[in-house]
Design an enzyme around this catalytic site. Structure first.
Site, PDB file in Angstrom:
ATOM      1  N   ASP A   1       0.684  -1.195   0.086  1.00  0.00           N
ATOM      2  CA  ASP A   1      -0.064   0.264  -0.178  1.00  0.00           C
ATOM      3  C   ASP A   1       0.704   1.119   0.037  1.00  0.00           C
ATOM      4  O   ASP A   1       2.119   1.204   0.208  1.00  0.00           O
ATOM      5  CB  ASP A   1      -0.852   0.012   1.246  1.00  0.00           C
ATOM      6  CG  ASP A   1      -0.390  -0.588   2.386  1.00  0.00           C
ATOM      7  OD1 ASP A   1       1.030  -0.744   2.474  1.00  0.00           O
ATOM      8  OD2 ASP A   1      -0.871  -0.872   3.368  1.00  0.00           O
TER       9      ASP A   1
ATOM     10  N   ASN B   1      -7.429  -3.205  14.606  1.00  0.00           N
ATOM     11  CA  ASN B   1      -8.849  -3.468  13.972  1.00  0.00           C
ATOM     12  C   ASN B   1      -8.940  -4.607  12.915  1.00  0.00           C
ATOM     13  O   ASN B   1      -9.959  -4.945  12.443  1.00  0.00           O
ATOM     14  CB  ASN B   1      -9.526  -2.127  13.413  1.00  0.00           C
ATOM     15  CG  ASN B   1      -8.716  -1.896  12.053  1.00  0.00           C
ATOM     16  OD1 ASN B   1      -7.780  -2.323  11.645  1.00  0.00           O
ATOM     17  ND2 ASN B   1      -9.102  -0.641  11.550  1.00  0.00           N
TER      18      ASN B   1
ATOM     19  N   HIS C   1      -7.406  -4.941   9.947  1.00  0.00           N
ATOM     20  CA  HIS C   1      -6.969  -4.545   8.741  1.00  0.00           C
ATOM     21  C   HIS C   1      -5.837  -5.190   8.335  1.00  0.00           C
ATOM     22  O   HIS C   1      -4.824  -5.591   9.087  1.00  0.00           O
ATOM     23  CB  HIS C   1      -7.118  -3.048   8.338  1.00  0.00           C
ATOM     24  CG  HIS C   1      -5.909  -2.189   8.727  1.00  0.00           C
ATOM     25  ND1 HIS C   1      -5.792  -1.140   9.215  1.00  0.00           N
ATOM     26  CD2 HIS C   1      -4.661  -2.699   8.857  1.00  0.00           C
ATOM     27  CE1 HIS C   1      -4.775  -0.455   9.265  1.00  0.00           C
ATOM     28  NE2 HIS C   1      -3.863  -1.542   9.228  1.00  0.00           N
TER      29      HIS C   1
ATOM     30  N   GLU D   1      -9.866  -1.918   5.371  1.00  0.00           N
ATOM     31  CA  GLU D   1     -10.311  -1.658   6.434  1.00  0.00           C
ATOM     32  C   GLU D   1     -11.660  -2.442   6.703  1.00  0.00           C
ATOM     33  O   GLU D   1     -12.373  -2.761   5.888  1.00  0.00           O
ATOM     34  CB  GLU D   1     -10.930  -0.188   6.553  1.00  0.00           C
ATOM     35  CG  GLU D   1      -9.431   0.740   6.228  1.00  0.00           C
ATOM     36  CD  GLU D   1      -8.781   0.988   7.698  1.00  0.00           C
ATOM     37  OE1 GLU D   1      -8.745  -0.174   8.532  1.00  0.00           O
ATOM     38  OE2 GLU D   1      -7.874   2.083   7.686  1.00  0.00           O
TER      39      GLU D   1
HETATM   40  C1  F6R Z   1       1.513  -1.347   6.117  1.00  0.00           C
HETATM   41  C2  F6R Z   1       0.225  -2.240   6.479  1.00  0.00           C
HETATM   42  C3  F6R Z   1      -0.533  -2.018   7.459  1.00  0.00           C
HETATM   43  C4  F6R Z   1       0.159  -2.564   8.788  1.00  0.00           C
HETATM   44  C5  F6R Z   1      -0.482  -2.569   9.990  1.00  0.00           C
HETATM   45  C6  F6R Z   1       0.164  -2.715  11.367  1.00  0.00           C
HETATM   46  O1  F6R Z   1       2.063  -1.266   4.870  1.00  0.00           O
HETATM   47  O2  F6R Z   1      -0.144  -2.850   5.372  1.00  0.00           O
HETATM   48  O3  F6R Z   1      -1.665  -3.162   7.317  1.00  0.00           O
HETATM   49  O4  F6R Z   1       0.920  -3.788   8.315  1.00  0.00           O
HETATM   50  O5  F6R Z   1      -1.379  -1.343  10.208  1.00  0.00           O
HETATM   51  O6  F6R Z   1       1.133  -1.821  11.311  1.00  0.00           O
HETATM   52  P1  F6R Z   1       2.085  -1.788  12.478  1.00  0.00           P
HETATM   53  O7  F6R Z   1       3.119  -2.784  12.075  1.00  0.00           O
HETATM   54  O8  F6R Z   1       2.792  -0.525  12.528  1.00  0.00           O
HETATM   55  O9  F6R Z   1       1.434  -2.180  13.929  1.00  0.00           O
END
Ligand code: F6R
Length: 241
Positions: A67, A136, A138, A143
């Site tokens: 992303d 959450n 995701h 989301e």
């Molecule tokens: C980022 C992504 C997100 C993160 C997720 C966890 O490229 O795809 O889904 O993997 O938000 O983020 P952290 O590792 O910072 O807790």
């Protein structure tokens, strides 16, 4: 789902790096799917160490990021493009032309999303997809919602994600409200998927991912439908499993 419980973040990072190293030694032109955020940092550091010791050669490796924030250019310090080059790519021998990250400042979102999907196909599909997980549930920036887009698309970030990600910005107002993300269908097409989760905050989402019903309000639960998923969790994230 294959669940690997480890003691702590260090062990999680070592295990994850070991999986990447083994995959690249089996297939030099491996196509990797990569996340950003806090969780994969230890894995990237360990991979850099192994590269410096001459243990891994990234010269033929191809990468696709999950992303990118919409509206942030590659030079923006909070863009995922910038993050990937600073924390990982600048420190290994990957070729610039083998790195793919959605273009956050594209003038034509639809075209960019279609192009990203077609590039993944053209490179033979993702061999090994790494994922983090949002508090959450995701995955990428898919989301929780009553319905999900399957392919790469533009998404509105949830308030929970904007708040969670504000830790990387000076001000919560600076967090982009939209992002380009691979869809769950794009992710599910990967031959192998490894999800990494560390820390107590991830415990509820991990429990729902592994033991909950498959539903789009917990996008990570869709991974139950994939043939080759491994979840590497530390003790804290595995608290409720
Ligand atoms: C980022 C992504 C997100 C993160 C997720 C966890 O490229 O795809 O889904 O993997 O938000 O983020 P952290 O590792 O910072 O807790």
């Amino acid at each position: 789902m294959n669940i690997i419980k480890v003691k702590n973040y260090k062990e999680l990072s070592m295990q994850a790096a070991g999986i990447v190293a083994a995959q690249i030694s089996r297939k030099k032109n491996t196509v990797l799917g990569l996340p950003t955020g806090q969780t994969p940092l230890g894995m990237y550091q360990e991979l850099i160490k192994r590269f410096r010791k001459g243990e891994i050669d990234f010269s033929q490796v191809i990468t696709f990021n999950l992303d990118e924030y919409y509206g942030l250019s590659p030079e923006h310090p909070q863009s995922y493009n910038y993050y990937m080059w600073q924390t990982f790519f600048n420190n290994i021998n990957i070729k610039k032309e083998n790195v793919f990250i959605p273009d956050g400042v594209t003038k034509d979102v639809q075209k960019e999303c279609r192009y990203y999907e077609s590039l993944i196909e053209k490179k033979g599909g993702i061999d090994l997809q790494f994922l983090g997980i949002g508090d959450n549930g995701h995955i990428g920036f898919n989301e929780p919602a009553i319905a999900l887009n399957s392919k790469t698309h533009l998404v509105n970030l949830s308030q929970a994600t904007i708040e969670a990600n504000s830790r990387f910005f000076n001000d919560i107002e600076d967090v982009p409200r939209k992002a380009l993300t691979m869809g769950m269908g794009t992710i599910m097409k990967a031959k192998q998927i490894i999800l990494l989760a560390s820390g107590m905050k991830k415990a509820p989402a991990i429990a729902k991912t592994i033991n909950g019903k498959v539903n789009t309000e917990v996008p990570a639960s869709l991974l139950q439908l994939h043939r080759d998923v491994t979840i590497i969790v530390d003790k804290d994230a595995a608290r409720d499993v």
